[in-house]
Design a protein around this motif. Structure first.
Motif, PDB file in Angstrom:
ATOM      1  N   MET A  61      33.830 -51.473  -2.692  1.00 41.98           N
ATOM      2  CA  MET A  61      33.072 -52.580  -1.905  1.00 41.98           C
ATOM      3  C   MET A  61      34.137 -53.516  -1.907  1.00 41.98           C
ATOM      4  N   TYR A  62      33.784 -54.199  -0.582  1.00 39.58           N
ATOM      5  CA  TYR A  62      34.685 -54.814   0.098  1.00 39.58           C
ATOM      6  C   TYR A  62      34.092 -56.523   1.136  1.00 39.58           C
ATOM      7  N   VAL A  63      34.241 -57.330   0.778  1.00 41.66           N
ATOM      8  CA  VAL A  63      34.142 -58.384   2.047  1.00 41.66           C
ATOM      9  C   VAL A  63      35.747 -59.198   2.854  1.00 41.66           C
ATOM     10  N   SER A  64      34.926 -59.643   3.787  1.00 42.21           N
ATOM     11  CA  SER A  64      35.842 -60.356   4.445  1.00 42.21           C
ATOM     12  C   SER A  64      35.184 -61.804   5.135  1.00 42.21           C
ATOM     13  N   THR A  65      36.223 -62.836   5.286  1.00 47.09           N
ATOM     14  CA  THR A  65      35.766 -63.699   6.283  1.00 47.09           C
ATOM     15  C   THR A  65      36.120 -63.893   7.553  1.00 47.09           C
ATOM     16  N   ASN A  66      36.501 -62.707   8.116  1.00 48.88           N
ATOM     17  CA  ASN A  66      37.071 -62.912   9.975  1.00 48.88           C
ATOM     18  C   ASN A  66      36.680 -61.368  10.146  1.00 48.88           C
ATOM     19  N   PHE A  67      35.791 -60.029   9.346  1.00 48.54           N
ATOM     20  CA  PHE A  67      34.864 -59.087  10.278  1.00 48.54           C
ATOM     21  C   PHE A  67      34.377 -59.749  11.572  1.00 48.54           C
ATOM     22  N   GLY A  68      34.109 -59.079  12.476  1.00 45.79           N
ATOM     23  CA  GLY A  68      33.753 -59.443  14.050  1.00 45.79           C
ATOM     24  C   GLY A  68      32.582 -59.584  14.394  1.00 45.79           C
ATOM     25  N   GLY A  69      31.896 -58.199  13.318  1.00 47.30           N
ATOM     26  CA  GLY A  69      30.700 -58.175  12.857  1.00 47.30           C
ATOM     27  C   GLY A  69      30.053 -56.998  13.759  1.00 47.30           C
ATOM     28  N   LEU A  70      29.021 -56.311  13.216  1.00 49.81           N
ATOM     29  CA  LEU A  70      28.660 -55.051  13.864  1.00 49.81           C
ATOM     30  C   LEU A  70      27.651 -55.113  15.552  1.00 49.81           C
ATOM     31  N   TYR A  71      28.312 -53.816  16.230  1.00 47.49           N
ATOM     32  CA  TYR A  71      27.771 -54.015  18.241  1.00 47.49           C
ATOM     33  C   TYR A  71      26.323 -54.452  17.792  1.00 47.49           C
ATOM     34  N   LYS A  72      26.017 -53.155  16.335  1.00 46.17           N
ATOM     35  CA  LYS A  72      24.904 -52.926  16.513  1.00 46.17           C
ATOM     36  C   LYS A  72      23.854 -51.815  17.590  1.00 46.17           C
ATOM     37  N   PHE A  91      21.218 -56.048   5.755  1.00 46.10           N
ATOM     38  CA  PHE A  91      22.507 -54.973   6.103  1.00 46.10           C
ATOM     39  C   PHE A  91      21.717 -54.366   6.533  1.00 46.10           C
ATOM     40  N   ASN A  92      22.885 -53.877   7.674  1.00 40.09           N
ATOM     41  CA  ASN A  92      23.200 -53.078   8.236  1.00 40.09           C
ATOM     42  C   ASN A  92      23.786 -51.369   8.334  1.00 40.09           C
ATOM     43  N   ALA A  93      23.136 -50.648   7.937  1.00 38.23           N
ATOM     44  CA  ALA A  93      24.030 -49.131   7.694  1.00 38.23           C
ATOM     45  C   ALA A  93      24.520 -48.120   8.613  1.00 38.23           C
ATOM     46  N   LEU A  94      25.420 -47.299   8.302  1.00 38.53           N
ATOM     47  CA  LEU A  94      26.233 -47.197   9.961  1.00 38.53           C
ATOM     48  C   LEU A  94      26.481 -45.608   9.274  1.00 38.53           C
ATOM     49  N   ASN A 133      10.972 -35.369  18.197  1.00 42.56           N
ATOM     50  CA  ASN A 133      12.686 -35.107  18.459  1.00 42.56           C
ATOM     51  C   ASN A 133      13.406 -36.528  17.736  1.00 42.56           C
ATOM     52  N   LEU A 134      14.872 -36.437  17.143  1.00 37.25           N
ATOM     53  CA  LEU A 134      15.342 -37.112  16.456  1.00 37.25           C
ATOM     54  C   LEU A 134      16.172 -37.806  17.506  1.00 37.25           C
ATOM     55  N   ILE A 135      15.601 -39.735  17.184  1.00 33.65           N
ATOM     56  CA  ILE A 135      16.422 -40.522  18.334  1.00 33.65           C
ATOM     57  C   ILE A 135      18.027 -40.417  17.464  1.00 33.65           C
ATOM     58  N   VAL A 136      18.342 -39.851  17.916  1.00 36.64           N
ATOM     59  CA  VAL A 136      20.041 -40.215  16.951  1.00 36.64           C
ATOM     60  C   VAL A 136      19.945 -41.125  16.996  1.00 36.64           C
ATOM     61  N   GLY A 137      20.429 -42.601  17.693  1.00 36.06           N
ATOM     62  CA  GLY A 137      20.660 -43.552  18.322  1.00 36.06           C
ATOM     63  C   GLY A 137      20.150 -44.394  17.146  1.00 36.06           C
ATOM     64  N   ASN A 138      18.730 -43.900  16.613  1.00 33.64           N
ATOM     65  CA  ASN A 138      18.100 -45.135  15.345  1.00 33.64           C
ATOM     66  C   ASN A 138      18.329 -44.572  13.968  1.00 33.64           C
ATOM     67  N   TYR A 139      18.616 -43.189  14.272  1.00 30.86           N
ATOM     68  CA  TYR A 139      18.995 -42.389  13.426  1.00 30.86           C
ATOM     69  C   TYR A 139      20.832 -42.794  12.852  1.00 30.86           C
ATOM     70  N   GLN A 140      21.494 -43.672  13.739  1.00 28.79           N
ATOM     71  CA  GLN A 140      22.870 -43.815  13.220  1.00 28.79           C
ATOM     72  C   GLN A 140      23.207 -45.001  12.280  1.00 28.79           C
ATOM     73  N   TYR A 141      22.020 -46.051  13.059  1.00 28.62           N
ATOM     74  CA  TYR A 141      21.830 -47.160  12.024  1.00 28.62           C
ATOM     75  C   TYR A 141      21.226 -47.293  10.939  1.00 28.62           C
ATOM     76  N   ALA A 142      19.727 -46.185  10.713  1.00 30.86           N
ATOM     77  CA  ALA A 142      19.085 -46.837   9.966  1.00 30.86           C
ATOM     78  C   ALA A 142      19.523 -46.569   8.479  1.00 30.86           C
ATOM     79  N   LYS A 200      29.362 -36.505   2.280  1.00 26.59           N
ATOM     80  CA  LYS A 200      28.756 -37.655   3.608  1.00 26.59           C
ATOM     81  C   LYS A 200      29.549 -38.909   3.506  1.00 26.59           C
ATOM     82  N   ASN A 201      29.479 -39.506   4.900  1.00 26.33           N
ATOM     83  CA  ASN A 201      30.350 -40.852   4.974  1.00 26.33           C
ATOM     84  C   ASN A 201      29.947 -41.816   5.615  1.00 26.33           C
ATOM     85  N   THR A 202      29.549 -42.737   4.895  1.00 29.71           N
ATOM     86  CA  THR A 202      27.471 -43.990   4.955  1.00 29.71           C
ATOM     87  C   THR A 202      28.609 -45.307   4.868  1.00 29.71           C
TER      88      THR A 202
END
Length: 365
Positions: free
Chosen positions: A117-128, A218-221, A248-257, A297-299
């Motif tokens: 579990m992490y925290v940051s005050t200068n993480f640039g944010g996800l592109y999404k 919260f957003n998943a990766l 068919n699976l929309i991979v781009g949607n799954y990646q952040y789901a 698993k890595n998420t």
């Protein structure tokens, strides 16, 4: 029968007079009066009222619209645009939550170094919208530990509660991140349940506000498996955003789901109850025995920017619009105190709007 006397009150904070705007009525003549009786007495621009007794406000000038701010907590005109609380007004700020590992199998190896579990005050944010770049930045970024890894659950059927001081982060944009990374295919990849995660701010005036995890954004990766076996995702057949018209699976949607509809999928975050019961979790994954598609698993679960001392702007109540007539309004204060009552009155048409603000002090005893 009560006898009322009327007295005109109000400090006009600002007003704009109609010019060549086509308005039929002049907002400058609008005003507010208060009906007096044995329970409501006016002294200058102050209204003295008894707790629990109604105050009757009467309106002059027929404004088209009136919004009333009572001056109580969350209803102050002065704070209608406020989105943060002054740091000097905060007595304490704490992040609290509970983690349990109440799944029916697994061992200490299943939980060793899996969760961070992490925290940051200068993480640039996800592109999404750039999954490869987002994966790279979260895994290479120099995070600070929110909770030391040795204090996180280390075995099955454990429950740990946490309290993290948030005062060092007041006034800053912070990001929370939770990393789940399986370490050993020979063992179960464990399940973690998060409950009642929230930030609680206590103010020097005794007021308490809470920001629940549902508001953390919260957003998943879902880094691994990058292309999950379709059999695993059959449990998510009702989560329509993951599938195209031909199923068919929309991979781009799954990646952040995250899982919001359907049943659990190994190694995916389930946030279906985060907004209703403030609960989310990541489902366990099998060991590599007789199951060909098992992978480590890595998420990640990464928040949007959070301002610890953020707040919602105060709100007034609309008591009159152009569609209804209103000559008076009754309001009751149920707590002893001094309040700044404000009436925002406007006249408007398709070309222009004129406004006038009338305030008065309400002293409730």
């Amino acid at each position: 029968m009560k006898t009322y006397r009327l007295i005109s009150l109000g400090l006009i904070v600002w007003a704009f007079a109609a010019c060549d705007d086509g308005l039929d009525k002049d907002i400058s003549v609008a005003g507010v009066t208060v009906a007096q009786d044995e329970n409501v007495v006016c002294e200058g621009v102050t209204v003295n009222a008894k707790k629990g007794e109604p105050i009757v406000f009467n309106f002059d000038g027929e404004p088209d619209n009136i919004v009333f701010f009572s001056g109580e907590d969350g209803k102050s005109y002065d704070f209608r645009n406020r989105t943060t609380i002054d740091i000097s007004q905060i007595e304490s700020s704490k992040l609290t939550f509970t983690i349990d590992t109440n799944y029916g199998y697994g061992n200490a190896t299943s939980y060793a170094d899996v969760l961070h579990m992490y925290v940051s005050t200068n993480f640039g944010g996800l592109y999404k919208d750039d999954f490869e770049a987002d994966c790279k930045q979260v895994e290479e970024f120099q995070w600070d530990e929110l909770v030391p890894v040795e204090e996180l659950p280390t075995n099955i059927s454990q429950t740990h509660s946490y309290e993290v001081d948030m005062t060092p982060y007041l006034g800053q944009n912070i990001t929370f991140a939770i990393s789940y990374k399986g370490q050993d295919l020979a063992n179960i990849q464990g399940r973690y349940n998060f409950t009642d995660m929230k930030i609680t701010n206590v103010y020097k005036n005794g007021k308490v506000t809470e920001v629940p995890a549902a508001e953390f954004g919260f957003n998943a990766l879902n880094i691994s498996p990058a292309y999950p076996d379709s059999e695993q995702l059959k449990n998510l057949k009702y989560q329509t955003s993951l599938w195209d018209s031909e199923s068919n699976l929309i991979v781009g949607n799954y990646q952040y789901a995250t899982i919001t509809v359907g049943y659990d999928v190994a190694g995916m975050w389930n946030t279906s109850a985060i907004s209703t019961s403030n609960r989310f979790y990541i489902h366990a994954s099998s060991r590599n025995t007789q199951v060909s598609d098992v992978t480590l698993k890595n998420t990640w679960l990464v928040s949007d920017y959070i301002v610890v001392n953020s707040c919602s702007p105060d709100q007034g109540v609309t008591i009159k619009t152009m569609s209804n007539r209103l000559s008076s309004y009754e309001y009751t204060y149920d707590e002893i105190g001094t309040y700044k009552a404000t009436f925002l009155m406007t006249n408007s048409n398709y070309k222009h709007e004129d406004a006038k603000v009338v305030t008065m002090v309400i002293n409730v005893k």
